[in-house]
Design an enzyme around this catalytic site. Sequence first.
Site, PDB file in Angstrom:
ATOM      1  N   CYS A  12      40.476   8.374 -38.744  1.00  0.00           N
ATOM      2  CA  CYS A  12      40.882   8.465 -40.154  1.00  0.00           C
ATOM      3  C   CYS A  12      42.056   7.508 -40.366  1.00  0.00           C
ATOM      4  CB  CYS A  12      41.298   9.897 -40.499  1.00  0.00           C
ATOM      5  SG  CYS A  12      42.766  10.451 -39.576  1.00  0.00           S
ATOM      6  N   HIS A  41      45.530  13.632 -30.903  1.00  0.00           N
ATOM      7  CA  HIS A  41      44.904  14.487 -29.902  1.00  0.00           C
ATOM      8  C   HIS A  41      43.583  13.895 -29.409  1.00  0.00           C
ATOM      9  CE1 HIS A  41      47.367  18.270 -31.152  1.00  0.00           C
ATOM     10  NE2 HIS A  41      47.972  17.536 -30.233  1.00  0.00           N
ATOM     11  N   HIS A  74      51.123  14.238 -36.001  1.00  0.00           N
ATOM     12  CA  HIS A  74      51.170  15.637 -36.442  1.00  0.00           C
ATOM     13  C   HIS A  74      52.498  15.997 -37.094  1.00  0.00           C
ATOM     14  CE1 HIS A  74      48.934  15.116 -32.602  1.00  0.00           C
ATOM     15  NE2 HIS A  74      47.968  15.627 -33.334  1.00  0.00           N
ATOM     16  N   CYS A  96      51.481  11.548 -40.227  1.00  0.00           N
ATOM     17  CA  CYS A  96      50.484  11.256 -41.261  1.00  0.00           C
ATOM     18  C   CYS A  96      51.086  11.537 -42.640  1.00  0.00           C
ATOM     19  CB  CYS A  96      49.244  12.124 -41.052  1.00  0.00           C
ATOM     20  SG  CYS A  96      48.024  11.951 -42.374  1.00  0.00           S
ATOM     21  N   HIS A 124      50.358  25.028 -33.153  1.00  0.00           N
ATOM     22  CA  HIS A 124      49.920  23.647 -33.354  1.00  0.00           C
ATOM     23  C   HIS A 124      51.134  22.822 -33.787  1.00  0.00           C
ATOM     24  CE1 HIS A 124      47.930  20.132 -35.131  1.00  0.00           C
ATOM     25  NE2 HIS A 124      46.868  20.464 -34.418  1.00  0.00           N
ATOM     26  N   GLU A 126      51.582  20.435 -35.831  1.00  0.00           N
ATOM     27  CA  GLU A 126      51.715  20.259 -37.281  1.00  0.00           C
ATOM     28  C   GLU A 126      52.360  21.489 -37.916  1.00  0.00           C
ATOM     29  OE1 GLU A 126      48.982  19.996 -41.304  1.00  0.00           O
ATOM     30  OE2 GLU A 126      48.155  19.121 -39.469  1.00  0.00           O
ATOM     31  N   SER A 226      42.253  19.646 -33.329  1.00  0.00           N
ATOM     32  CA  SER A 226      41.938  20.699 -34.292  1.00  0.00           C
ATOM     33  C   SER A 226      40.731  20.340 -35.154  1.00  0.00           C
ATOM     34  CB  SER A 226      43.154  20.966 -35.194  1.00  0.00           C
ATOM     35  OG  SER A 226      42.853  21.963 -36.138  1.00  0.00           O
ATOM     36  N   ASN A 227      40.705  19.119 -35.693  1.00  0.00           N
ATOM     37  CA  ASN A 227      39.586  18.782 -36.596  1.00  0.00           C
ATOM     38  C   ASN A 227      38.266  18.670 -35.834  1.00  0.00           C
ATOM     39  OD1 ASN A 227      38.903  15.662 -36.294  1.00  0.00           O
ATOM     40  ND2 ASN A 227      41.116  15.857 -36.115  1.00  0.00           N
ATOM     41  N   SER A 269      40.339  11.744 -34.541  1.00  0.00           N
ATOM     42  CA  SER A 269      41.187  11.060 -33.556  1.00  0.00           C
ATOM     43  C   SER A 269      40.373  10.426 -32.426  1.00  0.00           C
ATOM     44  CB  SER A 269      42.216  12.036 -32.979  1.00  0.00           C
ATOM     45  OG  SER A 269      41.595  13.229 -32.546  1.00  0.00           O
TER      46      SER A 269
END
Length: 314
Positions: A12, A41, A74, A96, A124, A126, A226-227, A269
Amino acid sequence: MEIILANPRGFCAGVKRAIAIVEHALKFYKSTIYVKHELVHNQYVIKDFKKKGIIFIENILDVPDHSVIVFSAHGVSKQVEQQAIKKKLIILNATCPLVKKVHVEVSKASKKSIETILIGHQGHPEIIGTLSRYDNKKRKIHLIENIQDIKKLKIDKNKKIKFFTQTTLSVNNTKSIISALRNKFPNISGPKTEDICYATTNRQKAMIQLTQISDIIFVIGSKNSSNSNRLTELGKEMKVPTKQIESFLDIKKKWLKNIKYIGVTAGASAPNILIEEVIKHLKKIGAKNIREIQGIKEEKIFKIPKNLIYMKKK
């Protein structure tokens, strides 16, 4: 066998920006470059940067004074920022911009003494960074991970309440949690536009498309992404055999017995080289055709910090 590629997939804009920041730093700083936490990650990316001399640390106190420090995509806590300033580090912030947006909004709620709820995964990085933006002594920020956690909240229903979310959550699960929050707290309000980032949303939409036409799906992404984890969960929720892999080396031939359509996607990522290697491997073991599903075209670009742009021109 036929390979079906999700669209969009892989990097992304936030990840591209973070990697570009470190690549530029490697060119312009002669001293050792440190990165707080994993930049993104993905183990392939981290191993590649380690080979180039990047040192990844968890404790900012381990970084020598006056060194170059990069904050991961993050984001970091306010305490880490303050420690970095105190140690007179050269700070390159790869957080980000969409995570920064949540930081700003949570900070505003704190200053206005508005009770706040944050939806996200405890521990996490973030979430650690976002929670630190709320430092009101009279009010609280409450972290919840699911609908069950809402029952534990001890907040006056008549109060003004704000909610925010982690940027890499399941879109469907988060909608259910927000709906339950609105039912319990009539005065609750959230961001004007959703906190879940465009890339997470787009990849989950593409995953749903993939589940309609695939016999098995490979999600390329590290276990702590995570994503990527949300994509894997989504595939399983849609009752399609879904395997999360770091690379083509994780693929077992037995998984492909009696399989005709192989879906392939990648977390935000995961670099393109890993996708290419998976395709090449699947071709070697019998896949004949490749096609790509139609999806949302991502054109978002996040610029690198001005000090690095200046150095580039210089």
